[in-house]
Design an enzyme around this catalytic site. Structure first.
Site, PDB file in Angstrom:
ATOM      1  CB  SER A 240       7.638 -24.899  17.957  1.00 43.39           C
ATOM      2  OG  SER A 240       7.933 -23.530  18.096  1.00 43.39           O
ATOM      3  CG  HIS A 270      12.676 -24.148  16.535  1.00 43.95           C
ATOM      4  ND1 HIS A 270      12.632 -22.820  16.828  1.00 43.95           N
ATOM      5  CD2 HIS A 270      11.365 -24.577  16.578  1.00 43.95           C
ATOM      6  CE1 HIS A 270      11.365 -22.450  17.033  1.00 43.95           C
ATOM      7  NE2 HIS A 270      10.584 -23.499  16.889  1.00 43.95           N
ATOM      8  CG  HIS A 317      15.760 -15.285  13.943  1.00 44.66           C
ATOM      9  ND1 HIS A 317      14.656 -15.055  13.173  1.00 44.66           N
ATOM     10  CD2 HIS A 317      15.321 -15.899  15.069  1.00 44.66           C
ATOM     11  CE1 HIS A 317      13.589 -15.511  13.817  1.00 44.66           C
ATOM     12  NE2 HIS A 317      13.964 -16.033  14.966  1.00 44.66           N
ATOM     13  CG  ASP A 372      17.395 -20.566  21.594  1.00 40.19           C
ATOM     14  OD1 ASP A 372      16.525 -20.633  22.477  1.00 40.19           O
ATOM     15  OD2 ASP A 372      17.171 -20.855  20.412  1.00 40.19           O
TER      16      ASP A 372
HETATM   17  N1  CMX Z   1      26.661 -20.039  12.647  1.00 43.58           N
HETATM   18  C1  CMX Z   1      27.203 -20.469  11.482  1.00 43.58           C
HETATM   19  N2  CMX Z   1      26.579 -20.410  10.304  1.00 43.58           N
HETATM   20  C2  CMX Z   1      25.354 -19.868  10.291  1.00 43.58           C
HETATM   21  C3  CMX Z   1      24.736 -19.377  11.460  1.00 43.58           C
HETATM   22  C4  CMX Z   1      25.434 -19.486  12.672  1.00 43.58           C
HETATM   23  N3  CMX Z   1      24.907 -19.094  13.834  1.00 43.58           N
HETATM   24  N4  CMX Z   1      23.528 -18.900  11.134  1.00 43.58           N
HETATM   25  C5  CMX Z   1      23.366 -19.102   9.817  1.00 43.58           C
HETATM   26  N5  CMX Z   1      24.482 -19.693   9.306  1.00 43.58           N
HETATM   27  C6  CMX Z   1      24.682 -20.167   7.939  1.00 43.58           C
HETATM   28  C7  CMX Z   1      23.587 -21.176   7.584  1.00 43.58           C
HETATM   29  O1  CMX Z   1      23.909 -22.465   8.093  1.00 43.58           O
HETATM   30  C8  CMX Z   1      23.568 -21.099   6.075  1.00 43.58           C
HETATM   31  O2  CMX Z   1      24.655 -21.855   5.595  1.00 43.58           O
HETATM   32  P1  CMX Z   1      24.534 -22.709   4.212  1.00 43.58           P
HETATM   33  O3  CMX Z   1      24.328 -21.683   3.155  1.00 43.58           O
HETATM   34  O4  CMX Z   1      25.821 -23.434   4.134  1.00 43.58           O
HETATM   35  O5  CMX Z   1      23.348 -23.600   4.384  1.00 43.58           O
HETATM   36  C9  CMX Z   1      23.881 -19.622   5.825  1.00 43.58           C
HETATM   37  O6  CMX Z   1      24.508 -19.112   7.018  1.00 43.58           O
HETATM   38  C10 CMX Z   1      22.637 -18.776   5.547  1.00 43.58           C
HETATM   39  O7  CMX Z   1      21.696 -18.998   6.595  1.00 43.58           O
HETATM   40  P2  CMX Z   1      20.670 -17.840   7.022  1.00 43.58           P
HETATM   41  O8  CMX Z   1      19.833 -17.528   5.828  1.00 43.58           O
HETATM   42  O9  CMX Z   1      21.389 -16.702   7.653  1.00 43.58           O
HETATM   43  O10 CMX Z   1      19.840 -18.521   8.177  1.00 43.58           O
HETATM   44  P3  CMX Z   1      18.651 -19.570   8.047  1.00 43.58           P
HETATM   45  O11 CMX Z   1      17.374 -18.815   7.924  1.00 43.58           O
HETATM   46  O12 CMX Z   1      18.926 -20.602   7.002  1.00 43.58           O
HETATM   47  O13 CMX Z   1      18.721 -20.302   9.456  1.00 43.58           O
HETATM   48  C11 CMX Z   1      19.033 -20.384  11.802  1.00 43.58           C
HETATM   49  C12 CMX Z   1      18.391 -19.621  10.648  1.00 43.58           C
HETATM   50  C13 CMX Z   1      18.512 -19.823  13.109  1.00 43.58           C
HETATM   51  C14 CMX Z   1      18.616 -21.852  11.676  1.00 43.58           C
HETATM   52  C15 CMX Z   1      20.573 -20.250  11.698  1.00 43.58           C
HETATM   53  O14 CMX Z   1      20.930 -18.894  11.886  1.00 43.58           O
HETATM   54  C16 CMX Z   1      21.306 -21.125  12.693  1.00 43.58           C
HETATM   55  O15 CMX Z   1      21.565 -22.296  12.399  1.00 43.58           O
HETATM   56  N6  CMX Z   1      21.653 -20.567  13.923  1.00 43.58           N
HETATM   57  C17 CMX Z   1      22.282 -21.351  14.963  1.00 43.58           C
HETATM   58  C18 CMX Z   1      21.239 -22.214  15.671  1.00 43.58           C
HETATM   59  C19 CMX Z   1      20.311 -21.366  16.518  1.00 43.58           C
HETATM   60  O16 CMX Z   1      20.737 -20.515  17.284  1.00 43.58           O
HETATM   61  N7  CMX Z   1      19.008 -21.634  16.390  1.00 43.58           N
HETATM   62  C20 CMX Z   1      17.993 -20.992  17.242  1.00 43.58           C
HETATM   63  C21 CMX Z   1      17.148 -19.957  16.487  1.00 43.58           C
HETATM   64  C22 CMX Z   1      16.080 -19.396  17.403  1.00 43.58           C
HETATM   65  C23 CMX Z   1      15.046 -20.438  17.728  1.00 43.58           C
HETATM   66  O17 CMX Z   1      14.295 -20.840  16.818  1.00 43.58           O
HETATM   67  O18 CMX Z   1      15.027 -20.907  18.860  1.00 43.58           O
END
Ligand code: CMX
Length: 434
Positions: A240, A270, A317, A372
């Site tokens: 954002s 996000h 995150h 969140d």
């Molecule tokens: N549950 C399950 N799997 C998860 C996870 C979670 N909460 N967080 C990360 N992973 C997975 C990713 O999907 C990724 O999988 P692939 O390799 O199959 O693609 C792997 O772990 C590595 O990801 P990462 O490097 O740890 O995290 P990213 O930087 O790619 O993504 C985020 C960060 C926040 C998108 C991810 O942790 C996520 O999807 N969390 C759940 C959604 C969420 O809470 N989002 C809100 C974030 C805060 C905000 O911006 O508001």
């Protein structure tokens, strides 16, 4: 004969192994100054944005203008009888880096009261939309509908010196910020309270007024103050913030730019994660006939979610590697006001159980909760049970940070953003002989 979609599908299946191979076998290969993993992987960790408004340390969490969240809350002037600062004083602080006196904070309160009148056509436009439209789509449309009010766009069209860009951007930022709580509350009461809007009280500060316009008693005014401040800024690389700044870098005004940022915030990875947390919790309780799960049952639900290829919302995150201090700040509020709320107890149980499971699952780099993970439970406690509204609250807060940023971007003359893209062929060329 195969149609366009079939041919496209075939090509997608051909390209996927190339991307996978580049990431798995050559992710660490340097391509110019950065690795192939970073080029393909969403530019993680590449330092190419400047902001002094906030900074995010992976281990410590966010600092606003150099202060941690508790330090920020402690330093700023508080609304009478409130434990939380005036949002308007926080805006002063983010813009200047200086803690305002109470008088200075109240001057901004008065300035925002003068600016908070929302044009009637915004309400007409919102009423004309389908009632089942997501409230984030409504918010984004309401913001861009006001573009004709932009002082920046008018002054730019008249011809303006570059050095002066910041000043109309500041005017637009203040106008927009002052109106956003009223627009958010209007959307809420239009969609979920039979179109029964409550007019602003001209004597209240932003937090107090938002609670008033939502029709919710104290301490919801403090929830609003805490919520808007906590969600304001998280340095500039998140979707954002970055979207808002990217659009503004083309000299689009604050209305176009923030509306774009709202659209980015609406993604489930996000800002939408706060509604997803509540949806997930409700799903768990529904399966158990409305009762709270035991730790063993919760463990099974968490594994079910992961094994079905979904994420645990509210956890993980892109930058943080510890529990998000924005989560901890909300927990402090919950311990005071929601200690006996069963949903809060469930959130605490998830906090005890989920990180261990995510570590065992072995994918997420950060198994700890983000902002969140419990924000929705607070809203639920105060009667805002329509969880698709939660990201709108995030957006009102996020406006404070991104509007401060784009005001400064214009003041410092930061240029049009234009990173360079490459082709898969070029990346593969760089891996030859390795
Ligand atoms: N549950 C399950 N799997 C998860 C996870 C979670 N909460 N967080 C990360 N992973 C997975 C990713 O999907 C990724 O999988 P692939 O390799 O199959 O693609 C792997 O772990 C590595 O990801 P990462 O490097 O740890 O995290 P990213 O930087 O790619 O993504 C985020 C960060 C926040 C998108 C991810 O942790 C996520 O999807 N969390 C759940 C959604 C969420 O809470 N989002 C809100 C974030 C805060 C905000 O911006 O508001």
């Amino acid at each position: 004969m195969a149609g366009l979609k079939d041919i496209l599908h075939k090509k997608i299946l051909e390209q996927r192994p190339r991307v996978k191979r580049l990431l798995q076998e050559h992710g660490d290969v340097l391509f110019d100054q950065v690795t192939i993993g970073q080029v393909i992987g969403g530019a993680r960790g590449i330092k190419c944005l400047v902001t002094d408004i906030s900074h995010l340390d992976p281990e410590e969490g966010v600092r606003f203008r150099g202060r941690t969240i508790p330090e920020t809350f402690a330093a700023l002037p508080k609304a009478p009888g409130s434990c939380y600062p005036y949002v308007e004083g926080f805006w002063y602080y983010l813009l200047t880096g200086e803690v305002p006196t109470e008088r200075q904070a109240l001057d901004v309160v008065a300035d925002f009261q003068r600016r908070q009148q929302i044009p009637e056509y915004v309400f007409d436009a919102l009423r004309a939309m389908p009632r089942d439209l997501h409230p984030m789509a409504m918010l984004s449309a309401a913001v861009v509908a006001m573009q004709g009010e932009s002082v920046f766009a008018r002054r730019y069209n008249e011809g303006m010196n570059k050095m002066d860009y910041w000043e109309p951007m500041y005017e637009d930022a203040c106008d927009l910020l002052a109106r956003l709580p009223g627009i958010a509350a209007f959307i809420y009461r239009l969609k979920y309270r039979d179109d029964s809007p409550i007019s602003a009280d001209p004597d209240l500060d932003m937090g107090g007024n938002f609670a008033h316009m939502m029709g919710i008693e104290a301490p919801y005014d403090d929830v609003a103050r805490m919520y808007f401040i906590l969600h304001s800024d998280h340095e500039s690389g998140n979707v954002s913030a970055h979207t808002t700044r990217l659009v503004a870098s083309a000299l689009a005004d604050a209305y176009y730019s923030f509306s774009a940022g709202v659209n980015g915030l609406s993604g489930p990875l996000h800002g939408l994660a706060n509604q997803e947390v509540l949806r997930w919790i409700q799903g768990v309780m529904k399966k158990l006939g409305g009762k709270l799960p035991s730790e063993a049952e919760l463990t099974d639900f968490l594994w079910d979610t992961l094994n079905s290829g979904q994420v645990i919302p509210g956890y993980g995150h892109a930058v943080l590697r510890k529990t998000d201090p924005r989560f901890s700040a909300q927990m402090t509020f919950c311990e005071k006001h929601l200690a006996d709320d069963p949903m809060f107890q469930l959130v605490q149980m998830i906090y005890r159980v989920a990180p261990k499971i995510l570590m065992e699952h072995g994918k997420a780099r950060n198994p700890w909760p983000n902002v969140d993970a419990q924000s929705g439970v607070i809203q639920w406690h105060f009667g805002v049970t329509e969880y698709d509204f939660y990201t709108v609250l995030f957006a009102v807060g996020r406006a404070i940070g991104v509007l401060a940023n784009i005001t400064w971007d214009r003041a410092l003359g930061y240029p049009l953003e234009r990173p360079k893209s490459v082709t898969l062929d070029m990346l593969e060329e760089a891996t030859k002989g390795r």
